[in-house]
Scaffold this motif. Structure first.
Motif, PDB file in Angstrom:
ATOM      1  N   PHE A 217       0.865  -1.172   0.000  1.00 61.10           N
ATOM      2  CA  PHE A 217       0.000   0.000   0.000  1.00 61.10           C
ATOM      3  C   PHE A 217       0.901   1.220   0.000  1.00 61.10           C
ATOM      4  CE2 PHE A 217       0.666  -0.976   4.460  1.00 61.10           C
ATOM      5  CZ  PHE A 217       0.946   0.244   5.023  1.00 61.10           C
ATOM      6  N   ASP A 218       0.334   2.326  -0.452  1.00 61.00           N
ATOM      7  CA  ASP A 218       1.137   3.536  -0.619  1.00 61.00           C
ATOM      8  C   ASP A 218       1.494   4.154   0.729  1.00 61.00           C
ATOM      9  OD1 ASP A 218       0.849   3.081  -3.248  1.00 61.00           O
ATOM     10  OD2 ASP A 218      -0.680   4.621  -3.587  1.00 61.00           O
ATOM     11  N   ASN A 219       2.574   4.955   0.672  1.00 56.82           N
ATOM     12  CA  ASN A 219       3.061   5.704   1.840  1.00 56.82           C
ATOM     13  C   ASN A 219       3.265   4.774   3.041  1.00 56.82           C
ATOM     14  OD1 ASN A 219       2.971   8.181   0.448  1.00 56.82           O
ATOM     15  ND2 ASN A 219       0.763   8.329   0.837  1.00 56.82           N
ATOM     16  N   TYR A 220       4.176   3.814   2.804  1.00 56.87           N
ATOM     17  CA  TYR A 220       4.465   2.819   3.849  1.00 56.87           C
ATOM     18  C   TYR A 220       5.500   3.392   4.812  1.00 56.87           C
ATOM     19  CZ  TYR A 220       6.326  -1.454   5.957  1.00 56.87           C
ATOM     20  OH  TYR A 220       6.751  -2.411   6.846  1.00 56.87           O
ATOM     21  N   ASN A 221       5.231   3.374   6.108  1.00 58.35           N
ATOM     22  CA  ASN A 221       6.145   3.832   7.166  1.00 58.35           C
ATOM     23  C   ASN A 221       6.414   2.656   8.105  1.00 58.35           C
ATOM     24  OD1 ASN A 221       6.268   7.043   7.036  1.00 58.35           O
ATOM     25  ND2 ASN A 221       4.204   6.360   6.463  1.00 58.35           N
ATOM     26  N   SER A 222       7.695   2.521   8.507  1.00 56.79           N
ATOM     27  CA  SER A 222       8.029   1.418   9.413  1.00 56.79           C
ATOM     28  C   SER A 222       9.227   1.802  10.273  1.00 56.79           C
ATOM     29  CB  SER A 222       8.352   0.159   8.610  1.00 56.79           C
ATOM     30  OG  SER A 222       9.525   0.361   7.836  1.00 56.79           O
ATOM     31  N   ILE A 223       9.353   1.131  11.382  1.00 53.95           N
ATOM     32  CA  ILE A 223      10.506   1.259  12.302  1.00 53.95           C
ATOM     33  C   ILE A 223      11.230  -0.073  12.307  1.00 53.95           C
ATOM     34  CG2 ILE A 223      11.239   1.624  14.671  1.00 53.95           C
ATOM     35  CD1 ILE A 223       8.888   3.474  15.045  1.00 53.95           C
ATOM     36  N   THR A 224      12.588  -0.009  12.223  1.00 55.68           N
ATOM     37  CA  THR A 224      13.385  -1.229  12.185  1.00 55.68           C
ATOM     38  C   THR A 224      14.294  -1.302  13.405  1.00 55.68           C
ATOM     39  OG1 THR A 224      15.143  -0.161  10.903  1.00 55.68           O
ATOM     40  CG2 THR A 224      13.379  -1.236   9.672  1.00 55.68           C
ATOM     41  N   LEU A 225      14.469  -2.487  13.916  1.00 53.24           N
ATOM     42  CA  LEU A 225      15.397  -2.769  15.011  1.00 53.24           C
ATOM     43  C   LEU A 225      16.287  -3.915  14.578  1.00 53.24           C
ATOM     44  CD1 LEU A 225      12.962  -2.638  18.093  1.00 53.24           C
ATOM     45  CD2 LEU A 225      14.537  -0.854  17.307  1.00 53.24           C
ATOM     46  N   GLY A 226      17.591  -3.772  14.822  1.00 57.66           N
ATOM     47  CA  GLY A 226      18.533  -4.818  14.437  1.00 57.66           C
ATOM     48  C   GLY A 226      19.584  -5.021  15.498  1.00 57.66           C
ATOM     49  N   VAL A 227      19.919  -6.261  15.765  1.00 60.81           N
ATOM     50  CA  VAL A 227      20.940  -6.583  16.757  1.00 60.81           C
ATOM     51  C   VAL A 227      21.629  -7.876  16.332  1.00 60.81           C
ATOM     52  CG1 VAL A 227      19.329  -7.883  18.220  1.00 60.81           C
ATOM     53  CG2 VAL A 227      21.419  -6.894  19.209  1.00 60.81           C
ATOM     54  N   ALA A 228      22.969  -7.930  16.533  1.00 64.76           N
ATOM     55  CA  ALA A 228      23.721  -9.150  16.226  1.00 64.76           C
ATOM     56  C   ALA A 228      23.535 -10.151  17.360  1.00 64.76           C
ATOM     57  CB  ALA A 228      25.202  -8.828  16.046  1.00 64.76           C
ATOM     58  N   VAL A 229      23.274 -11.374  17.021  1.00 63.92           N
ATOM     59  CA  VAL A 229      23.065 -12.425  18.022  1.00 63.92           C
ATOM     60  C   VAL A 229      24.426 -13.028  18.382  1.00 63.92           C
ATOM     61  CG1 VAL A 229      21.889 -14.586  18.539  1.00 63.92           C
ATOM     62  CG2 VAL A 229      20.794 -12.901  17.049  1.00 63.92           C
ATOM     63  N   PRO A 230      24.895 -12.873  19.640  1.00 63.00           N
ATOM     64  CA  PRO A 230      26.229 -13.363  20.024  1.00 63.00           C
ATOM     65  C   PRO A 230      26.248 -14.873  20.255  1.00 63.00           C
ATOM     66  CG  PRO A 230      25.190 -12.323  21.891  1.00 63.00           C
ATOM     67  CD  PRO A 230      24.241 -12.153  20.751  1.00 63.00           C
ATOM     68  N   ILE A 231      26.275 -15.607  19.164  1.00 64.55           N
ATOM     69  CA  ILE A 231      26.300 -17.059  19.270  1.00 64.55           C
ATOM     70  C   ILE A 231      27.725 -17.585  19.085  1.00 64.55           C
ATOM     71  CG2 ILE A 231      25.472 -19.198  18.233  1.00 64.55           C
ATOM     72  CD1 ILE A 231      22.932 -17.745  17.450  1.00 64.55           C
ATOM     73  N   PHE A 232      28.385 -17.181  18.021  1.00 61.96           N
ATOM     74  CA  PHE A 232      29.725 -17.689  17.729  1.00 61.96           C
ATOM     75  C   PHE A 232      30.819 -16.743  18.247  1.00 61.96           C
ATOM     76  CE2 PHE A 232      26.801 -19.036  14.320  1.00 61.96           C
ATOM     77  CZ  PHE A 232      26.806 -20.411  14.545  1.00 61.96           C
ATOM     78  N   ASN A 233      30.668 -15.467  17.967  1.00 56.17           N
ATOM     79  CA  ASN A 233      31.690 -14.490  18.348  1.00 56.17           C
ATOM     80  C   ASN A 233      31.197 -13.698  19.546  1.00 56.17           C
ATOM     81  OD1 ASN A 233      33.662 -12.566  18.580  1.00 56.17           O
ATOM     82  ND2 ASN A 233      33.402 -11.706  16.532  1.00 56.17           N
ATOM     83  N   ARG A 234      31.737 -14.002  20.693  1.00 56.50           N
ATOM     84  CA  ARG A 234      31.425 -13.259  21.921  1.00 56.50           C
ATOM     85  C   ARG A 234      32.654 -12.488  22.411  1.00 56.50           C
ATOM     86  NH1 ARG A 234      29.585 -18.327  22.560  1.00 56.50           N
ATOM     87  NH2 ARG A 234      31.249 -18.823  24.052  1.00 56.50           N
TER      88      ARG A 234
END
Length: 462
Positions: free
Chosen positions: A330-347
């Protein structure tokens, strides 16, 4: 040129090649030689002002406080280390800065051109353009930026202590060079007094030998002793030139000036360790020595680095906003994004382990440096005490030798003493003054070594 032609003509006229010179010829030759000598002297006198003569170096009086003030202000090594501290402080500011946001603009240029070609009045959607905008900001969690700033600021503190340690060592070099130049000048005075007197004696006895009044062995022994004195004097002058060069470098002086240190002999004589017990100096060194403080600051830096590495193990949070005009369902789409690295291999476990090991290394080096400081103060104190005791129990009055030198000269000239006694007195007088000035220089160097080991100028005569 005219006189040379005159002499040539006189020689051809008065001196046949196979005949001995007559009385008249000898008269003309003497007269011509006189004219030639006069002409050469006048020519040399006329050319003397045009000859390049080396410029005499200026002699400048210099006190130790003046030298230290110029050293702190002008020394290039100190200035370079100050720039290093400034750089570390700038890196600490940089480590605390927040990451810049990321903004992305996406527009379909081809679809935009098609809409413009097919635009009609009854369909306004065909005149709209597709635009997508994204903005994203990265947030460091677990206080990573704060930890990075503290670790980098502690690195600047380490460099500050390194600067103080550099100044401590260079100040020791400056002060010891200052006193070495002073006492070497005192020794050179002896050679400057003995050598001209001995030259006169050598010339006198050379003339007496040519007259057959004395034996050749005496002249040879006098010349050998004179050569020894001149050789020793050249060695002292070379050492003095090297010390002057070191002083010029420490003060960043590019001139050819010769510094003459000004020393208060009374204050030098009154220097003593009695007011400074050894344990007091050790305690002072443990809180003032810049190299020890640098090692301790390095321990703190490694501890802060461990905190930083643990904070790095926590993932950063990326927060974003997205807008899409026509590209979504649909037109005029607005969104908020959140991103985080999951510390599984490299801690960040490798860097954390390395930081723990570096803490142990820094603590061991700090403990070793503390033992070194204690030992340095003890050794410097013992050496200074022995040098001062020797100085205090040594007869420092050279006046009797100075008064006897004229009598010895007269006695040898009148043949009242032998050449062995004459040279023995000269040697004894020279060695006495030389050893006394060496003792004075070693005593001041020992006191300065105490100052160096403590990290503070406590024993000073300026």
């Amino acid at each position: 040129m005219i006189i040379a032609r005159f002499l040539g003509a006189a020689r051809r006229r008065l001196l046949p090649t196979t005949a001995r010179p007559t009385h008249e010829a000898r008269h003309w030759l003497r007269y011509g030689g006189l004219l030639l000598g006069l002409a050469v002297g006048m020519a040399a006198h006329a050319q003397a002002p045009r000859a390049a003569t080396p410029a005499a170096a200026d002699t400048l009086r210099l006190t130790l406080p003046e030298a230290e003030a110029r050293f702190v202000q002008n020394n290039l090594q100190v200035l370079a280390q100050r720039y290093n501290i400034t750089a570390q402080q700038a890196l600490a500011v940089q480590a605390r800065l927040i990451d810049n946001p990321t903004i992305t603009l996406d527009q379909n240029a081809l679809q935009q051109a098609i809409h413009r070609q097919g635009a009609v009045g009854d369909n306004p959607d065909l005149r709209r353009n597709q635009v997508a905008i994204q903005a994203q900001q990265l947030f460091a969690l677990a206080g990573r930026r704060k930890a990075a700033g503290r670790a980098q600021q502690q690195a600047a503190v380490v460099e500050q202590f390194n600067l103080e340690d550099l100044v401590r060592n260079l100040r020791f070099q400056l002060r010891t060079t200052f006193y070495d130049i002073h006492y070497r000048r005192q020794t050179l005075r002896v050679y400057d007094t003995e050598i001209p007197q001995l030259r006169k004696t050598v010339d006198l006895y050379q003339s007496q030998f040519e007259k057959g009044n004395i034996a050749l062995k005496e002249v040879i022994r006098l010349k050998a002793f004179l050569f020894t004195l001149e050789t020793e004097r050249v060695g002292l002058i070379t050492d003095q030139a090297n010390s002057q060069a070191d002083l010029h470098i420490l003060l960043r002086d590019s001139t050819n000036a010769v510094y003459r240190p000004v020393v208060n002999s009374d204050r030098v004589r009154d220097l003593s360790l009695n007011a400074f017990p050894e344990q007091q100096l050790i305690d002072t060194a443990l809180v003032r020595r810049a190299d020890l403080l640098s090692r301790q600051a390095e321990v703190q830096r490694q501890q802060l680095n461990l905190r930083l590495q643990k904070a790095v193990a926590a993932p950063d949070l990326a927060v974003g906003y997205s807008y899409d005009r026509l590209g979504s369902y649909f037109d005029n789409y607005n969104s908020i994004t959140l991103g985080v690295a999951v510390p599984i291999f490299n801690r960040n476990q490798g860097n954390i382990s390395a930081a723990k090991a570096q803490i142990g290394q820094a603590q061991a080096e700090a403990a070793q440096q503390q033992l070194t400081v204690r030992r340095d103060v003890h050794e410097a104190y013992q050496v200074a005490q022995r040098q001062d005791d020797l100085y205090q129990h040594t007869n420092r009055d050279t006046t009797p030798f100075s008064k006897l030198i004229d009598n010895i000269e007269q006695g040898y000239t009148k043949r009242l003493i032998s050449i062995v006694e004459y040279l023995d007195f000269y040697e004894a007088y020279k060695n006495n003054v030389l050893q006394l000035n060496t003792l004075r220089a070693n005593r001041m160097r020992a006191f300065e070594n105490v100052n160096l080991s403590v990290g503070r100028v406590l024993l000073k005569a300026e």
